[in-house]
Design a protein around this motif. Sequence first.
Motif, PDB file in Angstrom:
ATOM      1  N   GLU A  39       7.732   2.110 -11.777  1.00 39.09           N
ATOM      2  CA  GLU A  39       6.751   1.421 -12.617  1.00 39.09           C
ATOM      3  C   GLU A  39       5.806   0.510 -11.827  1.00 39.09           C
ATOM      4  OE1 GLU A  39       6.574   2.220 -15.798  1.00 39.09           O
ATOM      5  OE2 GLU A  39       8.206   3.597 -15.351  1.00 39.09           O
ATOM      6  N   THR A  40       6.041   0.367 -10.533  1.00 37.71           N
ATOM      7  CA  THR A  40       5.239  -0.554  -9.728  1.00 37.71           C
ATOM      8  C   THR A  40       3.822  -0.029  -9.551  1.00 37.71           C
ATOM      9  OG1 THR A  40       7.208  -1.277  -8.520  1.00 37.71           O
ATOM     10  CG2 THR A  40       5.077  -1.741  -7.506  1.00 37.71           C
ATOM     11  N   ILE A  41       2.851  -0.864  -9.812  1.00 41.46           N
ATOM     12  CA  ILE A  41       1.446  -0.488  -9.632  1.00 41.46           C
ATOM     13  C   ILE A  41       1.136  -0.411  -8.141  1.00 41.46           C
ATOM     14  CG2 ILE A  41      -0.944  -1.250 -10.010  1.00 41.46           C
ATOM     15  CD1 ILE A  41       0.016  -2.566 -12.599  1.00 41.46           C
ATOM     16  N   ASP A  42       0.411   0.627  -7.741  1.00 42.91           N
ATOM     17  CA  ASP A  42      -0.020   0.760  -6.352  1.00 42.91           C
ATOM     18  C   ASP A  42      -0.922  -0.400  -5.956  1.00 42.91           C
ATOM     19  OD1 ASP A  42       1.342   3.165  -6.162  1.00 42.91           O
ATOM     20  OD2 ASP A  42      -0.448   4.419  -6.298  1.00 42.91           O
ATOM     21  N   GLU A  43      -0.931  -0.699  -4.658  1.00 39.77           N
ATOM     22  CA  GLU A  43      -1.802  -1.758  -4.149  1.00 39.77           C
ATOM     23  C   GLU A  43      -2.497  -1.313  -2.865  1.00 39.77           C
ATOM     24  OE1 GLU A  43      -0.251  -5.711  -3.956  1.00 39.77           O
ATOM     25  OE2 GLU A  43       0.757  -5.573  -5.904  1.00 39.77           O
ATOM     26  N   ILE A  44      -3.701  -1.817  -2.662  1.00 39.74           N
ATOM     27  CA  ILE A  44      -4.427  -1.712  -1.391  1.00 39.74           C
ATOM     28  C   ILE A  44      -4.742  -3.126  -0.939  1.00 39.74           C
ATOM     29  CG2 ILE A  44      -6.574  -0.993  -0.279  1.00 39.74           C
ATOM     30  CD1 ILE A  44      -6.628   1.460  -2.066  1.00 39.74           C
ATOM     31  N   TRP A  45      -4.337  -3.457   0.281  1.00 38.00           N
ATOM     32  CA  TRP A  45      -4.658  -4.760   0.868  1.00 38.00           C
ATOM     33  C   TRP A  45      -5.691  -4.563   1.954  1.00 38.00           C
ATOM     34  CZ3 TRP A  45       1.001  -6.734   2.154  1.00 38.00           C
ATOM     35  CH2 TRP A  45       1.755  -6.776   0.962  1.00 38.00           C
ATOM     36  N   TYR A  46      -6.721  -5.413   1.969  1.00 40.30           N
ATOM     37  CA  TYR A  46      -7.656  -5.383   3.098  1.00 40.30           C
ATOM     38  C   TYR A  46      -7.804  -6.791   3.667  1.00 40.30           C
ATOM     39  CZ  TYR A  46     -11.519  -6.849  -0.044  1.00 40.30           C
ATOM     40  OH  TYR A  46     -12.337  -7.525  -0.921  1.00 40.30           O
ATOM     41  N   LEU A  47      -7.919  -6.849   4.985  1.00 38.61           N
ATOM     42  CA  LEU A  47      -7.838  -8.116   5.711  1.00 38.61           C
ATOM     43  C   LEU A  47      -8.241  -7.897   7.156  1.00 38.61           C
ATOM     44  CD1 LEU A  47      -4.199  -8.595   6.913  1.00 38.61           C
ATOM     45  CD2 LEU A  47      -4.730  -6.770   5.296  1.00 38.61           C
ATOM     46  N   LEU A 162     -15.287  -3.242  13.172  1.00 40.19           N
ATOM     47  CA  LEU A 162     -16.574  -3.574  12.561  1.00 40.19           C
ATOM     48  C   LEU A 162     -17.405  -4.487  13.458  1.00 40.19           C
ATOM     49  CD1 LEU A 162     -15.514  -4.188   8.842  1.00 40.19           C
ATOM     50  CD2 LEU A 162     -16.442  -2.096   9.872  1.00 40.19           C
ATOM     51  N   ASP A 163     -16.941  -5.692  13.703  1.00 42.17           N
ATOM     52  CA  ASP A 163     -17.703  -6.682  14.484  1.00 42.17           C
ATOM     53  C   ASP A 163     -16.693  -7.588  15.166  1.00 42.17           C
ATOM     54  OD1 ASP A 163     -19.538  -8.380  15.570  1.00 42.17           O
ATOM     55  OD2 ASP A 163     -20.212  -9.232  13.662  1.00 42.17           O
ATOM     56  N   ILE A 198     -16.999  -2.815   4.253  1.00 39.42           N
ATOM     57  CA  ILE A 198     -15.703  -3.050   3.595  1.00 39.42           C
ATOM     58  C   ILE A 198     -15.765  -2.581   2.147  1.00 39.42           C
ATOM     59  CG2 ILE A 198     -14.103  -4.824   2.813  1.00 39.42           C
ATOM     60  CD1 ILE A 198     -14.915  -6.430   5.357  1.00 39.42           C
ATOM     61  N   ARG A 199     -16.787  -2.993   1.446  1.00 38.32           N
ATOM     62  CA  ARG A 199     -16.916  -2.605   0.037  1.00 38.32           C
ATOM     63  C   ARG A 199     -16.988  -1.089  -0.111  1.00 38.32           C
ATOM     64  NH1 ARG A 199     -20.425  -7.143   0.109  1.00 38.32           N
ATOM     65  NH2 ARG A 199     -22.233  -5.775   0.347  1.00 38.32           N
ATOM     66  N   PHE A 200     -17.779  -0.459   0.749  1.00 35.71           N
ATOM     67  CA  PHE A 200     -17.965   0.989   0.659  1.00 35.71           C
ATOM     68  C   PHE A 200     -16.641   1.705   0.870  1.00 35.71           C
ATOM     69  CE2 PHE A 200     -18.921   5.254   1.926  1.00 35.71           C
ATOM     70  CZ  PHE A 200     -20.093   5.590   1.265  1.00 35.71           C
ATOM     71  N   LEU A 201     -15.894   1.322   1.907  1.00 32.25           N
ATOM     72  CA  LEU A 201     -14.651   2.015   2.223  1.00 32.25           C
ATOM     73  C   LEU A 201     -13.595   1.795   1.145  1.00 32.25           C
ATOM     74  CD1 LEU A 201     -12.906   3.734   4.037  1.00 32.25           C
ATOM     75  CD2 LEU A 201     -12.421   1.707   5.421  1.00 32.25           C
ATOM     76  N   VAL A 202     -13.434   0.571   0.685  1.00 32.63           N
ATOM     77  CA  VAL A 202     -12.436   0.301  -0.358  1.00 32.63           C
ATOM     78  C   VAL A 202     -12.784   1.062  -1.635  1.00 32.63           C
ATOM     79  CG1 VAL A 202     -11.438  -1.479  -1.834  1.00 32.63           C
ATOM     80  CG2 VAL A 202     -11.725  -1.913   0.614  1.00 32.63           C
TER      81      VAL A 202
END
Length: 221
Positions: A39-47, A162-163, A198-202
């Motif tokens: 039942e756990t919702i999937d997650e994506i973390w970016y950092l 990225l930079d 970042i926005r585009f890839l996520v």
Amino acid sequence: MSQVTTQQERSLIVRSLGLQPYEPVFARMKAFNENRNAETIDEIWYLDHQPVFTQGQAGKVEHLLETGDIPVVQADRGGQVTYHGPGQLIVYLMLDLRRNGLGVRDVVTMMEQGVIATLAHFGVDAYAKPDAPGVYVEQAKVASLGLRVRRGCTFHGLAFNLDMDLSPFLRINPCGYAGMPMTQLVDLVPDADPQEAIRFLVDYLTHKIGYTSVSHQTGLD
């Protein structure tokens, strides 16, 4: 991709974590995977991470040349040694493979194609290598991959330059390849906006998997 019908299965939490030390996030990621259930919702973390070298499960000590004051951490992802530092986008994917109708190769390909699509958005031609996972521009590597699957769920993910200060890569054989040239988005497109990348890839990853409900959150608590 298989059909899934419940709202729970089509939901995703995307977490923006900012600049973080490696080991506490690594521990939280492993704990998330260990404690999740059907039942756990999937997650994506970016950092991005504070400077660190990480050794994958296939890592060999001879690929650490002169690490100096940058710590080395053993990780349980696939692959060899790499460097993480500020200005490098890290994306960790905590996905239930069966629920999403995905195989491991599907996730690897999705990560590679996501980075390739992001670079194409900025007018850069990039490609993946079947014998050396990651994304390349001409002969230089711009993104590295390292995934782990446990109990049918993924963790770890990708690192996209990225930079950042690329010089620490000279202290190792990146991904086990001596003299591997490294590059980054702002060297390829000087006026590129890393936040746009970042926005585009996520967004690419979210839509590619097919989530219909996405909650954006800051932090892990």
